[in-house]
Write an enzyme that holds these catalytic residues in place. Sequence first.
Site, mmCIF file in Angstrom:
data_model
loop_
_atom_site.group_PDB
_atom_site.id
_atom_site.type_symbol
_atom_site.label_atom_id
_atom_site.label_comp_id
_atom_site.label_asym_id
_atom_site.label_seq_id
_atom_site.Cartn_x
_atom_site.Cartn_y
_atom_site.Cartn_z
ATOM 1 N N ALA A 74 8.436 51.794 13.088
ATOM 2 C CA ALA A 74 7.996 51.725 11.680
ATOM 3 C C ALA A 74 9.210 51.660 10.762
ATOM 4 O O ALA A 74 9.228 50.887 9.794
ATOM 5 C CB ALA A 74 7.153 52.948 11.334
ATOM 6 N N ALA A 75 10.254 52.447 11.069
ATOM 7 C CA ALA A 75 11.450 52.450 10.214
ATOM 8 C C ALA A 75 12.145 51.084 10.249
ATOM 9 O O ALA A 75 12.575 50.572 9.208
ATOM 10 C CB ALA A 75 12.399 53.562 10.659
ATOM 11 N N ASP B 143 3.054 56.413 10.297
ATOM 12 C CA ASP B 143 4.488 56.154 10.452
ATOM 13 C C ASP B 143 5.028 55.253 9.338
ATOM 14 O O ASP B 143 6.076 55.534 8.757
ATOM 15 C CB ASP B 143 4.775 55.471 11.805
ATOM 16 C CG ASP B 143 4.637 56.424 12.974
ATOM 17 O OD1 ASP B 143 3.999 57.478 12.803
ATOM 18 O OD2 ASP B 143 5.169 56.109 14.057
ATOM 19 N N PRO C 266 16.218 57.554 18.368
ATOM 20 C CA PRO C 266 15.920 57.049 19.711
ATOM 21 C C PRO C 266 14.606 56.268 19.660
ATOM 22 O O PRO C 266 13.686 56.658 18.927
ATOM 23 C CB PRO C 266 15.775 58.322 20.556
ATOM 24 C CG PRO C 266 15.529 59.432 19.590
ATOM 25 C CD PRO C 266 16.126 59.022 18.274
ATOM 26 N N SER D 230 10.530 55.060 15.107
ATOM 27 C CA SER D 230 11.642 54.113 14.931
ATOM 28 C C SER D 230 11.144 52.690 14.669
ATOM 29 O O SER D 230 11.737 51.969 13.873
ATOM 30 C CB SER D 230 12.613 54.158 16.115
ATOM 31 O OG SER D 230 12.025 53.576 17.238
ATOM 32 N N LEU E 81 9.375 59.213 17.129
ATOM 33 C CA LEU E 81 10.007 59.523 15.831
ATOM 34 C C LEU E 81 9.841 58.372 14.830
ATOM 35 O O LEU E 81 10.502 58.343 13.801
ATOM 36 C CB LEU E 81 11.493 59.855 16.020
ATOM 37 C CG LEU E 81 11.809 61.069 16.899
ATOM 38 C CD1 LEU E 81 13.304 61.326 16.971
ATOM 39 C CD2 LEU E 81 11.099 62.322 16.382
HETATM 40 O O1 PMV Z 1 3.870 59.933 19.054
HETATM 41 P P1 PMV Z 1 3.623 59.440 17.684
HETATM 42 O O2 PMV Z 1 4.590 59.932 16.701
HETATM 43 O O3 PMV Z 1 3.348 57.990 17.595
HETATM 44 O O4 PMV Z 1 2.328 60.217 17.154
HETATM 45 C C1 PMV Z 1 1.029 59.942 17.486
HETATM 46 C C2 PMV Z 1 0.174 60.846 16.668
HETATM 47 C C3 PMV Z 1 -1.291 60.789 17.047
HETATM 48 O O5 PMV Z 1 -1.955 61.703 16.188
HETATM 49 C C4 PMV Z 1 -1.497 61.231 18.483
HETATM 50 C C5 PMV Z 1 -1.859 59.397 16.862
HETATM 51 C C6 PMV Z 1 -2.003 58.950 15.423
HETATM 52 O O6 PMV Z 1 -2.214 57.746 15.255
HETATM 53 O O7 PMV Z 1 -1.936 59.747 14.487
#
Ligand code: PMV
Length: 289
Positions: free
Chosen positions: A80-81, A123, A71, A78, A76
């Site tokens: 970056a993937a 990511d 999604p 997506s 998750l």
């Molecule tokens: O929601 P996501 O998977 O983009 O995670 C963000 C994770 C944080 O630690 C809040 C930000 C980061 O850049 O690591």
Amino acid sequence: MATWSAPGKVFLFGEHAVVFGRAGLAMAIQHRVSVTVRKKRRPGRVKSPYINECLGAMGVRATVYVRSQLPSSSGLGSSAAVTVATLCAINDEFQKGFTREQVAEQAFEIEKKVQKGRASPTDTYVSSFGGVVLIRGTERRRLPPVNLPIVVGNSRVSHNTSLMVEKVAREQERHPGIVNPILDSIGAVTQEALLRLQDFRALGTLMNTNHALLDALGVGHPALTRLVLASRSAGAFGAKTTGAGGGGCMIALAPNKARGRVAGAIRSCEAQAIVTTIDTEGARKEQDA
Ligand code: PMV
């Protein structure tokens, strides 16, 4: 024609604390995005800004098809993937000869550009290389793989990573005496988890602690806590918000025999359940579609 796929990711421990230099753990998941690239003389009409940037950065014109099991905008990874898989497919189709490290770096630059400087290299790194990745400061290191049986719950509540990161930064400036110890505790949870990666019961308990600490940081959401509680009641070892919070996804670590029940409990809260585990390959070449 070349088809490549790249995995999504979850944060197992330490989201937000990693922004302040504490340790965190992320893991590539089996759910992926596949991208097919075919040479083309005239430019096609591509809608995704990520794909447009990939074509521009590699200096090529191509037709691009995307199929996703992830999604979008749910934390998750997506985007970056998509970016990693597109760059790998272009690299292959046009025989550019870039290494995986170069692709990962280029993918991060593209994410930064499209997301106006706010992207995290986690990511794109995790999607390129797969596995469990330790994040500490600017270091990103793959750890020996562990087959963690995970259920992801997507609350479908939209969230915004940069707003959540800003919110924590504001709170930290306003109340350093309160927020810094929470960040330290999250870092300590990650350190403890590193020593217990084979002990799912202990990891589950640490996830529960991490969830409470994320709530204390102010990045919780009632929909996520509902999914976390439902997962624990259905037999998970533990469960927590994953990623930026304020909406998006949670993860539950569940014994194999309870994973179906945990997924059912998540679905009965009108959320999407994704039963998955570690991906150790990262970006990989697929048979042409
Ligand atoms: O929601 P996501 O998977 O983009 O995670 C963000 C994770 C944080 O630690 C809040 C930000 C980061 O850049 O690591």
